[in-house]
Design a protein around this motif. Structure first.
Motif, PDB file in Angstrom:
ATOM      1  N   SER A  81       0.815  -1.214   0.000  1.00  0.00           N
ATOM      2  CA  SER A  81       0.000   0.000   0.000  1.00  0.00           C
ATOM      3  C   SER A  81       0.853   1.271   0.000  1.00  0.00           C
ATOM      4  O   SER A  81       0.326   2.385  -0.061  1.00  0.00           O
ATOM      5  N   ARG A  82       2.161   1.097   0.072  1.00  0.00           N
ATOM      6  CA  ARG A  82       3.092   2.217  -0.055  1.00  0.00           C
ATOM      7  C   ARG A  82       3.804   2.075  -1.385  1.00  0.00           C
ATOM      8  O   ARG A  82       4.550   1.115  -1.596  1.00  0.00           O
ATOM      9  N   VAL A  83       3.562   2.997  -2.286  1.00  0.00           N
ATOM     10  CA  VAL A  83       4.000   2.859  -3.676  1.00  0.00           C
ATOM     11  C   VAL A  83       4.952   3.989  -4.055  1.00  0.00           C
ATOM     12  O   VAL A  83       4.679   5.165  -3.790  1.00  0.00           O
ATOM     13  N   ILE A  84       6.067   3.613  -4.659  1.00  0.00           N
ATOM     14  CA  ILE A  84       6.972   4.591  -5.267  1.00  0.00           C
ATOM     15  C   ILE A  84       6.843   4.450  -6.774  1.00  0.00           C
ATOM     16  O   ILE A  84       7.176   3.405  -7.345  1.00  0.00           O
ATOM     17  N   LEU A  85       6.326   5.477  -7.417  1.00  0.00           N
ATOM     18  CA  LEU A  85       6.212   5.500  -8.871  1.00  0.00           C
ATOM     19  C   LEU A  85       7.539   6.025  -9.406  1.00  0.00           C
ATOM     20  O   LEU A  85       7.920   7.164  -9.134  1.00  0.00           O
ATOM     21  N   TYR A  86       8.270   5.170 -10.148  1.00  0.00           N
ATOM     22  CA  TYR A  86       9.653   5.490 -10.507  1.00  0.00           C
ATOM     23  C   TYR A  86       9.813   5.737 -12.008  1.00  0.00           C
ATOM     24  O   TYR A  86       9.328   4.963 -12.836  1.00  0.00           O
ATOM     25  N   PHE A  87      10.546   6.817 -12.330  1.00  0.00           N
ATOM     26  CA  PHE A  87      10.844   7.171 -13.721  1.00  0.00           C
ATOM     27  C   PHE A  87      12.358   7.066 -13.919  1.00  0.00           C
ATOM     28  O   PHE A  87      13.121   7.786 -13.285  1.00  0.00           O
ATOM     29  N   HIS A  88      12.773   6.158 -14.793  1.00  0.00           N
ATOM     30  CA  HIS A  88      14.196   5.897 -14.977  1.00  0.00           C
ATOM     31  C   HIS A  88      14.868   6.967 -15.825  1.00  0.00           C
ATOM     32  O   HIS A  88      14.229   7.680 -16.595  1.00  0.00           O
ATOM     33  N   THR A 111      13.273   0.566   1.167  1.00  0.00           N
ATOM     34  CA  THR A 111      12.170   1.404   1.645  1.00  0.00           C
ATOM     35  C   THR A 111      10.972   0.603   2.125  1.00  0.00           C
ATOM     36  O   THR A 111      10.022   1.183   2.658  1.00  0.00           O
ATOM     37  N   GLN A 112      11.018  -0.722   1.933  1.00  0.00           N
ATOM     38  CA  GLN A 112       9.901  -1.592   2.279  1.00  0.00           C
ATOM     39  C   GLN A 112       8.601  -1.085   1.646  1.00  0.00           C
ATOM     40  O   GLN A 112       7.533  -1.074   2.269  1.00  0.00           O
ATOM     41  N   ALA A 113       8.718  -0.666   0.404  1.00  0.00           N
ATOM     42  CA  ALA A 113       7.574  -0.171  -0.369  1.00  0.00           C
ATOM     43  C   ALA A 113       7.537  -0.884  -1.716  1.00  0.00           C
ATOM     44  O   ALA A 113       8.528  -1.475  -2.163  1.00  0.00           O
ATOM     45  N   CYS A 114       6.399  -0.828  -2.365  1.00  0.00           N
ATOM     46  CA  CYS A 114       6.246  -1.343  -3.724  1.00  0.00           C
ATOM     47  C   CYS A 114       6.780  -0.286  -4.695  1.00  0.00           C
ATOM     48  O   CYS A 114       6.431   0.890  -4.582  1.00  0.00           O
ATOM     49  N   SER A 150      -0.597   5.080  -0.317  1.00  0.00           N
ATOM     50  CA  SER A 150       0.211   6.295  -0.292  1.00  0.00           C
ATOM     51  C   SER A 150       1.184   6.203  -1.456  1.00  0.00           C
ATOM     52  O   SER A 150       1.904   5.206  -1.591  1.00  0.00           O
ATOM     53  N   VAL A 151       1.223   7.220  -2.304  1.00  0.00           N
ATOM     54  CA  VAL A 151       2.049   7.169  -3.510  1.00  0.00           C
ATOM     55  C   VAL A 151       3.072   8.303  -3.504  1.00  0.00           C
ATOM     56  O   VAL A 151       2.708   9.477  -3.396  1.00  0.00           O
ATOM     57  N   ALA A 152       4.341   7.938  -3.634  1.00  0.00           N
ATOM     58  CA  ALA A 152       5.418   8.899  -3.824  1.00  0.00           C
ATOM     59  C   ALA A 152       5.915   8.771  -5.259  1.00  0.00           C
ATOM     60  O   ALA A 152       5.701   7.749  -5.911  1.00  0.00           O
TER      61      ALA A 152
END
Length: 309
Positions: A81-88, A111-114, A150-152
């Motif tokens: 439920s903790r998401v890091i949206l990553y752009f390479h 980070t123990q996040a998705c 929660s999205v970062a």
């Protein structure tokens, strides 16, 4: 008037229709870029895929939209439920999500996040704002997947540029912001001076914008986020930026930190005796460990605030 996304341009601001000669030149240039890019991407992707076998994260492909995919990494024990949206990164035209497969697995563990790496479009297939539109699509998809998530957002180099441009765009629209925005050596100023050291950067910026077919300039804050006005910056989420102390984007990070400070916003910055995007590749173990620990601590503060709000 002509609409591009949700922006409106008058006919006078649009590029003139290309001649047959320029069309042929553009086609030849695009073919050359594809030929140059193909072996680089293939080799880099093979390395990323091979190294990913050595970590314990699970991976799957996600369908973000009909034309947009990503790779999701979830380390053992990570909170989905903790998401890091990553752009390479990749200078806005190179590399793929597969290049970063091992890295996003390590980031998920740290980070123990998705972590979801977005396979956004790049030149020569698209020009600006194609990549930013994909970033916006991915952001709305991530928010819609789980209403309680929660999205970062995060990115390195040119991917960091996209992450910050997304934050600028959301501020312009007055929409909900991510929990946090993290830049790893983010490239935040594309309107660079005409100096010898900036030749490649100016080439990449011009390619990203679309060359003669561009619809805006490199000074646009959606292209160079350091140019965002204070009233927009005040709408930004908490910002964290890590970079080398003397590398390609050191001055960009310092400038963005100043922009945030002037607007009264949180910006946590750390410089390391290490090269550009040192966290992504092998080596610099101590610096990478410290950077990941700081990213984790930073996110934990804001994950917590998000869950309490």
């Amino acid at each position: 008037q002509v609409c591009v996304g949700d922006r409106v341009f008058s006919e006078s601001t649009l590029p003139a229709p290309p001649s047959s000669t320029s069309l042929k030149a553009d086609m030849a240039a695009a073919l050359t870029l594809r030929c140059v890019r193909a072996p680089i991407n293939a080799a880099a992707s093979a390395v990323g895929l091979a190294h990913a076998v050595c970590n314990s994260a699970s991976y799957d492909t996600v369908q973000i939209s009909e034309d947009l995919k990503g790779i999701r990494a979830l380390a053992p024990g990570a909170d989905a439920s903790r998401v890091i949206l990553y752009f390479h990164g990749g200078s806005h035209w190179l590399l793929t999500v597969h290049t970063y497969k091992e890295f996003i697995g390590r980031l998920s563990a740290a980070t123990q996040a998705c972590v979801v790496a977005v396979d956004y479009r790049k030149p020569p297939e698209v020009r600006f704002p194609g990549g930013l539109e994909d970033a916006m699509t991915a952001w709305r998809w991530a928010c819609g997947q789980n209403q309680d998530a929660s999205v970062a957002v995060a990115g390195d180099s040119s991917g960091g540029n996209l992450a910050f441009a997304l934050v600028v765009k959301l501020a312009q629209l007055g929409e909900k912001q991510p929990v946090a925005c993290i830049g790893i050596s983010p490239w935040l100023r594309l309107d660079m001076s005409r100096s010898f050291v900036n030749i490649y950067g100016r080439f990449c910026a011009n390619l990203y914008l679309g060359g003669q077919a561009k619809i805006t300039s490199a000074a646009d804050p959606l292209v160079s986020p350091v140019n965002a006005e204070s009233e927009l910056v005040r709408l930004f989420p908490p910002i964290l930026m890590h970079a080398g102390s003397n590398e390609l984007t050191t001055e960009d990070v310092k400038e963005m930190a100043g922009v945030c400070s002037q607007a009264g916003m949180v910006a946590e910055v750390e410089f390391y005796h290490a090269p550009h995007i040192f966290q992504v590749g092998p080596g610099f173990t101590e610096s990478t460990r410290d950077s990941f620990n700081r990213i984790d601590a930073f996110l934990r503060r804001y994950w917590q605030q998000s869950s309490e709000s």
